[in-house]
Write an enzyme that holds these catalytic residues in place. Sequence first.
Site, short mmCIF file in Angstrom:
data_model
loop_
_atom_site.label_atom_id
_atom_site.label_comp_id
_atom_site.label_asym_id
_atom_site.label_seq_id
_atom_site.Cartn_x
_atom_site.Cartn_y
_atom_site.Cartn_z
N GLN A 73 -10.90 -94.05 -91.06
CA GLN A 73 -11.65 -94.39 -89.85
C GLN A 73 -12.99 -93.66 -89.82
OE1 GLN A 73 -10.71 -96.64 -87.43
NE2 GLN A 73 -12.72 -96.31 -86.52
N LYS A 125 -4.94 -100.60 -84.20
CA LYS A 125 -4.69 -101.10 -85.56
C LYS A 125 -3.25 -100.86 -85.98
CE LYS A 125 -9.51 -100.37 -86.94
NZ LYS A 125 -10.48 -99.46 -87.58
N ASP A 177 -11.00 -102.50 -95.76
CA ASP A 177 -12.19 -102.53 -94.89
C ASP A 177 -13.33 -103.31 -95.55
OD1 ASP A 177 -12.12 -101.49 -92.34
OD2 ASP A 177 -12.36 -99.42 -92.97
#
Length: 286
Positions: free
Chosen positions: A98, A54, A121
């Site tokens: 995460q 990412k 997200d």
Amino acid sequence: MTARLIDGKAIAASVRAGVKERVAELAARTGIRPGLTVVLVGEDPASQVYVRHKGKAASEAGFLSRQIDLPAITSESELLDLVARLNADDAVHGILVQLPLPEQIDESKVIEAIDPAKDVDGFHPVNAGRLFTGCPSFVPCTPYGILTMLDHEKVELKGKHAVVVGRSNIVGKPVAILLLSRHATVTICHSRTVDLPSVVRTGDVVVAAVGRAEMIRGSWIKPGAVVIDVGMNRNAAGKLCGDVAFDEAKEVAGLLSPVPGGVGPMTIAMLLQNTCEAAIRRAAGG
């Protein structure tokens, strides 16, 4: 019949190129570069790989990319304090914590603490609610990538029967809502679905997001169906594989996303898309 494979890498590369152009235009017009901060708690090997990919993709797109590594012993209050600081930082447009998190941290509390305007997200209840009511803000990256793939392949969803295997908040539920928004008739299946193979076999479109190596067999698939494999597993031989038995499915399906090289690259591309959009909204005062 041999299925045509969906090239997720190529589609993702096209999305990323478009994001890079938008980033350059935004920087030239306003002096703002999208800022993405990824927080990694602990040393889970898979999470480390995802975060590294990412960060690399964000930097290549021209973002201000930052990774914050915290030890596995980090307390919930320490992580929430960090999220609060990132919420208040005008240079940060996207916050990604995460998952999974260590057991002493309540994931739902952390997700709810992120400013919905920086929730790239798409997991915050506000963004989930907007998706459910047809007013999406930030759509979870994997479902967003799946719809982008289907659009690229010109898959007609209106009136089709879509079967989603898996009911997670991250993939199963949101992708079902997105398919409904395109006028598909959607069935969500799970581990307690009676006669799961027969249900899957009715799907014109099948999205496999159950997290079990090669669970969906070729005999479960309707001939000519579109099959999207979200899984990322290791089989008994240690080989990377999806939730679909690929060698069987490719002889039955009409269109099939492989693992690797299918949904995975799309997830990162849509994260960049969401973060770029967050920066553009902030620049416009939104």
